[in-house]
Design a protein around this motif. Structure first.
Motif, PDB file in Angstrom:
ATOM      1  N   VAL A 109      41.712  29.902  34.574  1.00 22.64           N
ATOM      2  CA  VAL A 109      42.304  29.456  35.838  1.00 22.64           C
ATOM      3  C   VAL A 109      42.670  30.639  36.718  1.00 22.64           C
ATOM      4  O   VAL A 109      42.288  30.710  37.887  1.00 22.64           O
ATOM      5  N   ALA A 110      43.448  31.588  36.172  1.00 23.82           N
ATOM      6  CA  ALA A 110      44.002  32.657  37.023  1.00 23.82           C
ATOM      7  C   ALA A 110      44.041  34.006  36.330  1.00 23.82           C
ATOM      8  O   ALA A 110      44.995  34.774  36.515  1.00 23.82           O
ATOM      9  N   GLY A 111      43.024  34.332  35.567  1.00 23.25           N
ATOM     10  CA  GLY A 111      42.910  35.677  35.016  1.00 23.25           C
ATOM     11  C   GLY A 111      43.990  36.011  33.999  1.00 23.25           C
ATOM     12  O   GLY A 111      44.419  35.172  33.211  1.00 23.25           O
ATOM     13  N   ARG A 112      44.472  37.233  34.070  1.00 25.16           N
ATOM     14  CA  ARG A 112      45.353  37.753  33.020  1.00 25.16           C
ATOM     15  C   ARG A 112      46.825  37.413  33.305  1.00 25.16           C
ATOM     16  O   ARG A 112      47.681  38.304  33.412  1.00 25.16           O
ATOM     17  N   THR A 240      37.379  31.856  39.174  1.00 22.06           N
ATOM     18  CA  THR A 240      38.652  32.228  38.571  1.00 22.06           C
ATOM     19  C   THR A 240      39.525  32.913  39.616  1.00 22.06           C
ATOM     20  O   THR A 240      39.059  33.813  40.323  1.00 22.06           O
ATOM     21  N   LEU A 241      40.765  32.487  39.702  1.00 25.19           N
ATOM     22  CA  LEU A 241      41.701  33.129  40.626  1.00 25.19           C
ATOM     23  C   LEU A 241      42.081  34.501  40.088  1.00 25.19           C
ATOM     24  O   LEU A 241      42.631  34.617  38.989  1.00 25.19           O
ATOM     25  N   ILE A 242      41.762  35.534  40.840  1.00 26.62           N
ATOM     26  CA  ILE A 242      42.101  36.897  40.449  1.00 26.62           C
ATOM     27  C   ILE A 242      42.752  37.598  41.636  1.00 26.62           C
ATOM     28  O   ILE A 242      42.647  37.151  42.780  1.00 26.62           O
ATOM     29  N   ILE A 243      43.427  38.686  41.365  1.00 31.23           N
ATOM     30  CA  ILE A 243      44.035  39.462  42.444  1.00 31.23           C
ATOM     31  C   ILE A 243      42.920  40.192  43.186  1.00 31.23           C
ATOM     32  O   ILE A 243      42.179  40.981  42.593  1.00 31.23           O
ATOM     33  N   SER A 244      42.808  39.926  44.477  1.00 31.91           N
ATOM     34  CA  SER A 244      41.658  40.403  45.246  1.00 31.91           C
ATOM     35  C   SER A 244      42.113  41.038  46.558  1.00 31.91           C
ATOM     36  O   SER A 244      43.072  40.578  47.190  1.00 31.91           O
ATOM     37  N   ALA A 299      51.940  43.076  41.424  1.00 29.74           N
ATOM     38  CA  ALA A 299      52.845  43.992  42.130  1.00 29.74           C
ATOM     39  C   ALA A 299      52.226  44.460  43.442  1.00 29.74           C
ATOM     40  O   ALA A 299      52.932  44.634  44.444  1.00 29.74           O
ATOM     41  N   CYS A 300      50.903  44.635  43.457  1.00 29.72           N
ATOM     42  CA  CYS A 300      50.234  45.084  44.678  1.00 29.72           C
ATOM     43  C   CYS A 300      50.304  44.010  45.766  1.00 29.72           C
ATOM     44  O   CYS A 300      50.334  44.329  46.965  1.00 29.72           O
ATOM     45  N   ILE A 301      50.335  42.731  45.380  1.00 38.95           N
ATOM     46  CA  ILE A 301      50.446  41.660  46.376  1.00 38.95           C
ATOM     47  C   ILE A 301      51.804  41.737  47.061  1.00 38.95           C
ATOM     48  O   ILE A 301      51.906  41.671  48.291  1.00 38.95           O
ATOM     49  N   ASP A 302      52.863  41.875  46.259  1.00 42.40           N
ATOM     50  CA  ASP A 302      54.211  41.977  46.836  1.00 42.40           C
ATOM     51  C   ASP A 302      54.320  43.193  47.747  1.00 42.40           C
ATOM     52  O   ASP A 302      54.891  43.114  48.844  1.00 42.40           O
ATOM     53  N   ALA A 303      53.773  44.327  47.311  1.00 42.67           N
ATOM     54  CA  ALA A 303      53.868  45.553  48.098  1.00 42.67           C
ATOM     55  C   ALA A 303      53.099  45.420  49.413  1.00 42.67           C
ATOM     56  O   ALA A 303      53.591  45.812  50.486  1.00 42.67           O
ATOM     57  N   CYS A 304      51.890  44.865  49.342  1.00 40.01           N
ATOM     58  CA  CYS A 304      51.072  44.733  50.552  1.00 40.01           C
ATOM     59  C   CYS A 304      51.682  43.718  51.516  1.00 40.01           C
ATOM     60  O   CYS A 304      51.685  43.935  52.736  1.00 40.01           O
ATOM     61  N   ASP A 305      52.211  42.609  50.985  1.00 41.27           N
ATOM     62  CA  ASP A 305      52.849  41.622  51.859  1.00 41.27           C
ATOM     63  C   ASP A 305      54.036  42.238  52.602  1.00 41.27           C
ATOM     64  O   ASP A 305      54.281  41.919  53.781  1.00 41.27           O
ATOM     65  N   ASP A 306      54.775  43.117  51.933  1.00 45.18           N
ATOM     66  CA  ASP A 306      55.909  43.778  52.571  1.00 45.18           C
ATOM     67  C   ASP A 306      55.433  44.670  53.722  1.00 45.18           C
ATOM     68  O   ASP A 306      56.039  44.684  54.806  1.00 45.18           O
ATOM     69  N   ILE A 307      54.326  45.393  53.503  1.00 50.51           N
ATOM     70  CA  ILE A 307      53.781  46.247  54.566  1.00 50.51           C
ATOM     71  C   ILE A 307      53.251  45.385  55.726  1.00 50.51           C
ATOM     72  O   ILE A 307      53.449  45.712  56.901  1.00 50.51           O
ATOM     73  N   MET A 308      52.586  44.292  55.399  1.00 53.51           N
ATOM     74  CA  MET A 308      52.080  43.413  56.445  1.00 53.51           C
ATOM     75  C   MET A 308      53.226  42.840  57.293  1.00 53.51           C
ATOM     76  O   MET A 308      53.106  42.700  58.519  1.00 53.51           O
ATOM     77  N   ASP A 309      54.341  42.522  56.631  1.00 52.16           N
ATOM     78  CA  ASP A 309      55.512  42.028  57.381  1.00 52.16           C
ATOM     79  C   ASP A 309      56.032  43.092  58.338  1.00 52.16           C
ATOM     80  O   ASP A 309      56.381  42.794  59.490  1.00 52.16           O
ATOM     81  N   ARG A 319      45.639  39.197  47.667  1.00 52.68           N
ATOM     82  CA  ARG A 319      46.137  37.878  47.281  1.00 52.68           C
ATOM     83  C   ARG A 319      45.371  37.370  46.071  1.00 52.68           C
ATOM     84  O   ARG A 319      44.364  37.964  45.660  1.00 52.68           O
ATOM     85  N   TYR A 320      45.859  36.280  45.518  1.00 54.75           N
ATOM     86  CA  TYR A 320      45.106  35.570  44.498  1.00 54.75           C
ATOM     87  C   TYR A 320      43.985  34.799  45.187  1.00 54.75           C
ATOM     88  O   TYR A 320      44.222  33.980  46.064  1.00 54.75           O
ATOM     89  N   ALA A 321      42.765  35.067  44.797  1.00 54.67           N
ATOM     90  CA  ALA A 321      41.609  34.388  45.383  1.00 54.67           C
ATOM     91  C   ALA A 321      40.459  34.413  44.396  1.00 54.67           C
ATOM     92  O   ALA A 321      40.457  35.183  43.434  1.00 54.67           O
ATOM     93  N   THR A 322      39.483  33.568  44.626  1.00 59.08           N
ATOM     94  CA  THR A 322      38.285  33.555  43.787  1.00 59.08           C
ATOM     95  C   THR A 322      37.179  34.329  44.485  1.00 59.08           C
ATOM     96  O   THR A 322      37.184  34.495  45.710  1.00 59.08           O
TER      97      THR A 322
END
Length: 483
Positions: A109-112, A240-244, A299-309, A319-322
């Motif tokens: 479903v969502a990788g590791r 499969t949903l993976i961090i992309s 962790a990279c998703i949280d960090a990147c979202d903070d920069i985007m904000d 983000r999580y994506a296939t």
């Protein structure tokens, strides 16, 4: 030429500009930057949940005993109200199958997900990094401290970190040993300096493994020692949903001010800040695509979202994506519909079947077990009035938490009886061996004839109260009539 033989071979001349490359390189220390966000919150929630369970269960009492205890010496395993014996190995096999299919399902479903949120290596690394942050500061301060010469201040910070690490690791080792030796007894032995050799070994071994793996090896365990990183790709597919990282949106990357319009500047959304690399516990750059070192911690998703904000850009550059979703520009709803594909449905169906069978087996499990063993020293003997006697040993295992009384009878041959048959009392969660002298009258033995004849022992648990019903178990065996 030399008088003694051929001239020695000329040494090869060094090639201009050539460099010597060592195949053995010291691992570069990773200074992971602290990060906050929704996935970090989930990760810490699971850290707390798993550790409350791990450290709390040995202290939980159930029926005047430890709720979860694997008493290897007595060959009994207590799990709340459930008492298991070595003969109940099937339940361990079922648990292993449930764990395996759960891992297959979550990975498909969502990788590791297991690696990123609940794996002990990830959990303890998070805890040890938190201790490190308390004593040595944030990422920049830790890098400066390691680069600085040794001083009293540096020694004090390093020593404080080691005190926290070693103390926590030793308590982890004590807790682990507390699952096999009652915690109260274990702490009393430690206080009296009378800890047994096996308890001492496991406390120190488990503590040392925790200290070494979470304090020093960290990402190297995930990258080089864990086999899951190597075969995970066999469970992935393009749905499969993976961090992309979204290269269409992020490239070309480049630094700019908040006021810069990226379209006019010919830039993508990625500001090339490198924060996604700085927060990664395994030190990879997610912008280079899927890598086996990625543990899926997000962790990279949280960090990147903070920069985007901060840049006032939309979230989701990482983000999580296939892979199919990224290539075909699917929205979240379309990707989630593709997630529930045949592979996932098959894993889910098998998992629920095993869970149902496991639950039903536990619910229908008999409150006692019986094993019948023939006395090999004397298969058959002739006793008073020509009767034939066989000797048996019955092991009655009481799975209940109170003393139970059992009555044993035998049938299968006319006139067969048990000499001096009496009811047997078995204590709570105990196993008792009972010797039975089974006799067959002379006339009946002559009618049955010489040889091996099937018989059946009927063991009845007598009700302790009027509201209870009797429970019976039949165990097959054989009766030998000599020639």
């Amino acid at each position: 030429m030399h008088a003694g033989g051929d001239a020695p071979a000329a040494s090869p001349k060094p090639v201009a500009g050539a460099a010597t490359v060592s195949l053995y390189q010291k691992s570069r220390k990773i200074y992971a930057r602290a990060v906050s966000g929704r996935f970090a919150t989930w990760r810490w929630a699971l850290v707390w949940l798993t550790q409350v369970v791990f450290y709390g269960l040995p202290w939980l009492q159930w029926n005047d005993r430890q709720a979860v205890l694997f008493d290897l010496a007595a060959r009994r395993f207590y799990v709340f109200g459930l008492v298991l014996y070595p003969q109940d190995l099937i339940y361990l096999s079922a648990l292993l199958m449930i764990s395996a299919y759960s891992l297959f399902l979550f990975t498909a479903v969502a990788g590791r997900l297991w690696c990123g949120y609940a794996c002990p290596q990830t959990v303890y690394t998070e805890i040890f990094m938190w201790f490190e942050k308390i004593t040595e500061g944030d990422r920049t301060q830790r890098m400066k401290l390691d680069a600085s010469p040794w001083s009293a201040a540096k020694l004090g910070r390093k020593a404080a970190k080691q005190v926290l690490w070693i103390g926590f690791a030793l308590w982890t080792g004590v807790t682990f040993a507390g699952y096999f030796t009652p915690m109260g007894e274990l702490l009393s032995s430690i206080g009296a300096a009378s800890l047994g050799p096996w308890q001492t070994f496991w406390v120190l071994f488990y503590g040392f493994a925790t200290w070494g793996n979470a304090g020093y090896m960290r990402e190297q365990v995930c990258k080089y020692m864990c086999p899951y990183a190597r075969f995970q790709s066999a469970m992935f597919d393009k749905d499969t949903l993976i961090i992309s990282y979204d290269p269409e949106r992020g490239e070309p990357r480049g630094r700019r001010s908040k006021k810069t319009d990226p379209k006019q500047a010919g830039l993508g959304s990625c500001v090339d800040c490198g924060v996604c690399v700085q927060v990664c516990p395994t030190g990879i750059d997610i912008r280079n695509g899927l890598q086996y070192e990625c543990i899926g911690c997000a962790a990279c998703i949280d960090a990147c979202d903070d920069i985007m904000d901060k840049m006032r850009y939309p979230r989701g550059l990482i983000r999580y994506a296939t892979q199919n979703g990224m290539a075909q520009h699917h929205d979240s709803a379309q990707m989630w519909r593709r997630v529930f594909r045949p592979r996932v449905l098959v894993y889910t169906a098998i998992l629920f079947i095993i869970l149902g069978a496991f639950a039903a087996s536990i619910a229908l499990r008999n409150p006692f077990r019986v094993d019948v063993v023939r006395d090999r020293a004397s298969l058959a003997r002739i006793v008073d009035e020509g009767a034939i006697e066989n000797v048996y040993r019955l092991q009655i295992m009481n799975n209940a938490e109170q003393t139970e009384r059992y009555r044993v009878a035998v049938e299968g041959l006319p006139g067969i009886t048990i000499e001096h048959a009496e009811a047997v009392d078995v204590g709570p969660a105990e196993a008792r061996w009972v010797t039975l002298n089974v006799r067959l009258p002379y006339e009946a033995s002559q009618q049955a004839g010489a040889g091996v004849h099937p018989i059946r022992f009927r063991i009845e648990r007598l009700p302790a109260a009027a509201a209870e019903s009797a429970i019976e178990i039949d165990e097959k065996s054989t009766f030998v009539v000599p020639r």
